[in-house]
Design a protein around this motif. Structure first.
Motif, PDB file in Angstrom:
ATOM      1  N   PHE A  37      -4.983   7.605 -17.208  1.00  0.00           N
ATOM      2  CA  PHE A  37      -3.656   7.003 -17.108  1.00  0.00           C
ATOM      3  C   PHE A  37      -2.940   7.685 -15.948  1.00  0.00           C
ATOM      4  O   PHE A  37      -2.723   8.905 -15.986  1.00  0.00           O
ATOM      5  CB  PHE A  37      -2.869   7.218 -18.403  1.00  0.00           C
ATOM      6  N   ILE A  38      -2.590   6.914 -14.932  1.00  0.00           N
ATOM      7  CA  ILE A  38      -1.893   7.444 -13.771  1.00  0.00           C
ATOM      8  C   ILE A  38      -0.401   7.174 -13.944  1.00  0.00           C
ATOM      9  O   ILE A  38       0.021   6.030 -14.139  1.00  0.00           O
ATOM     10  CB  ILE A  38      -2.381   6.780 -12.463  1.00  0.00           C
ATOM     11  N   ALA A  77      -4.915   8.251  -4.811  1.00  0.00           N
ATOM     12  CA  ALA A  77      -4.923   9.695  -4.532  1.00  0.00           C
ATOM     13  C   ALA A  77      -4.848  10.498  -5.830  1.00  0.00           C
ATOM     14  O   ALA A  77      -5.561  11.497  -5.989  1.00  0.00           O
ATOM     15  CB  ALA A  77      -3.770  10.056  -3.602  1.00  0.00           C
ATOM     16  N   GLN A  78      -3.999  10.067  -6.754  1.00  0.00           N
ATOM     17  CA  GLN A  78      -3.921  10.744  -8.061  1.00  0.00           C
ATOM     18  C   GLN A  78      -5.234  10.580  -8.822  1.00  0.00           C
ATOM     19  O   GLN A  78      -5.720  11.523  -9.455  1.00  0.00           O
ATOM     20  CB  GLN A  78      -2.757  10.194  -8.890  1.00  0.00           C
ATOM     21  N   ALA A 150      -1.027   2.973 -13.507  1.00  0.00           N
ATOM     22  CA  ALA A 150      -2.356   2.362 -13.634  1.00  0.00           C
ATOM     23  C   ALA A 150      -3.172   3.021 -14.729  1.00  0.00           C
ATOM     24  O   ALA A 150      -2.934   4.176 -15.103  1.00  0.00           O
ATOM     25  CB  ALA A 150      -3.095   2.467 -12.304  1.00  0.00           C
ATOM     26  N   ILE A 151      -4.157   2.263 -15.189  1.00  0.00           N
ATOM     27  CA  ILE A 151      -5.150   2.753 -16.132  1.00  0.00           C
ATOM     28  C   ILE A 151      -6.524   2.431 -15.552  1.00  0.00           C
ATOM     29  O   ILE A 151      -6.769   1.283 -15.137  1.00  0.00           O
ATOM     30  CB  ILE A 151      -5.010   2.087 -17.520  1.00  0.00           C
ATOM     31  N   PHE A 152      -7.404   3.434 -15.517  1.00  0.00           N
ATOM     32  CA  PHE A 152      -8.764   3.265 -15.017  1.00  0.00           C
ATOM     33  C   PHE A 152      -9.753   3.710 -16.077  1.00  0.00           C
ATOM     34  O   PHE A 152      -9.488   4.646 -16.832  1.00  0.00           O
ATOM     35  CB  PHE A 152      -8.994   4.115 -13.761  1.00  0.00           C
ATOM     36  N   GLU A 153     -10.910   3.062 -16.100  1.00  0.00           N
ATOM     37  CA  GLU A 153     -12.032   3.500 -16.930  1.00  0.00           C
ATOM     38  C   GLU A 153     -12.963   4.310 -16.041  1.00  0.00           C
ATOM     39  O   GLU A 153     -13.248   3.908 -14.913  1.00  0.00           O
ATOM     40  CB  GLU A 153     -12.768   2.303 -17.518  1.00  0.00           C
TER      41      GLU A 153
END
Length: 155
Positions: A37-38, A77-78, A150-153
Motif C-alpha cells: 500500500f503506497i 519510487a516509493q 496505490a496498491i500493488f501485488e
C-alpha cells in the motif's frame, strides 16, 4: 544486472526520483501479505511541488495529466523502496486512487488521472492495468493539484 522493469524504465528514458519522506506522522508504504500500500503521493519534482493549484482554474486537463504522471513516478519510487529496489517483484498494479484538486465545475478527473494510469501500463505492461477511482476534492495538502495512492501485488 538490471531487471526487466529497470530495462523498461531505461527504454522509456524514465529516471525515477528519490522516494520522498512523509510530510506527517505516517509511513510512505506498508507491506501486508503480498500487497504493498503506497501512501498518497503528489507532483513533486527535483525543485519541489510542480503544478500547484486547482484544475479548472490554474491548470487545464493536459497539465493535470502531466501532474498525474509525475505523481505516478513518485508512487513507483516509493514502490521501488518497498521492494528493496527490485521492481521485478511486482506482479501487478491492483488499484490506483486519484484525487484532483479542482473547481466545482471541473468534471474531467478521469482524464487527469489517466496520466497516472497510462504510466503504470507503460512501465508494467498488462500487469500495470488496475482498478481505479478518480475523484474531485476542494483542496489537497500544500495546494498540490493531484494526489495518487496505490496498491500493488508483489512476489
Amino acid at each position: 544486472m538490471t531487471g526487466r522493469i529497470d530495462a523498461r524504465l531505461s527504454e522509456l528514458a524514465i529516471v525515477l526520483p528519490k522516494a520522498a519522506a512523509p510530510m506527517a506522522n505516517y509511513v510512505p508504504w506498508v507491506i501486508t501479505g503480498n500487497l504493498v500500500f503506497i501512501s498518497g503521493q503528489g507532483p513533486v519534482g527535483p525543485n519541489g511541488v510542480e503544478y500547484a493549484g486547482k484544475l479548472g482554474r490554474d491548470h487545464d486537463v493536459e497539465a493535470g495529466r502531466k501532474a498525474a504522471r509525475l505523481t505516478a513516478l513518485n508512487v513507483i519510487a516509493q514502490l521501488r523502496e518497498a521492494v528493496g529496489g527490485n521492481l521485478d517483484r511486482v506482479k501487478r498494479c491492483v488499484k490506483l486512487v486519484g484525487f484532483v484538486n479542482s473547481t466545482p465545475e471541473f468534471n474531467q478527473q478521469p482524464a487527469v488521472i489517466n496520466g497516472a494510469s497510462d504510466l503504470m501500463v507503460e512501465v508494467f505492461g498488462d500487469a500495470g492495468r488496475h482498478a481505479r477511482s478518480a475523484v474531485s476534492t476542494p483542496s489537497l495538502p500544500v495546494d498540490i493539484s493531484v494526489e495518487v495512492e496505490a496498491i500493488f501485488e508483489i512476489e
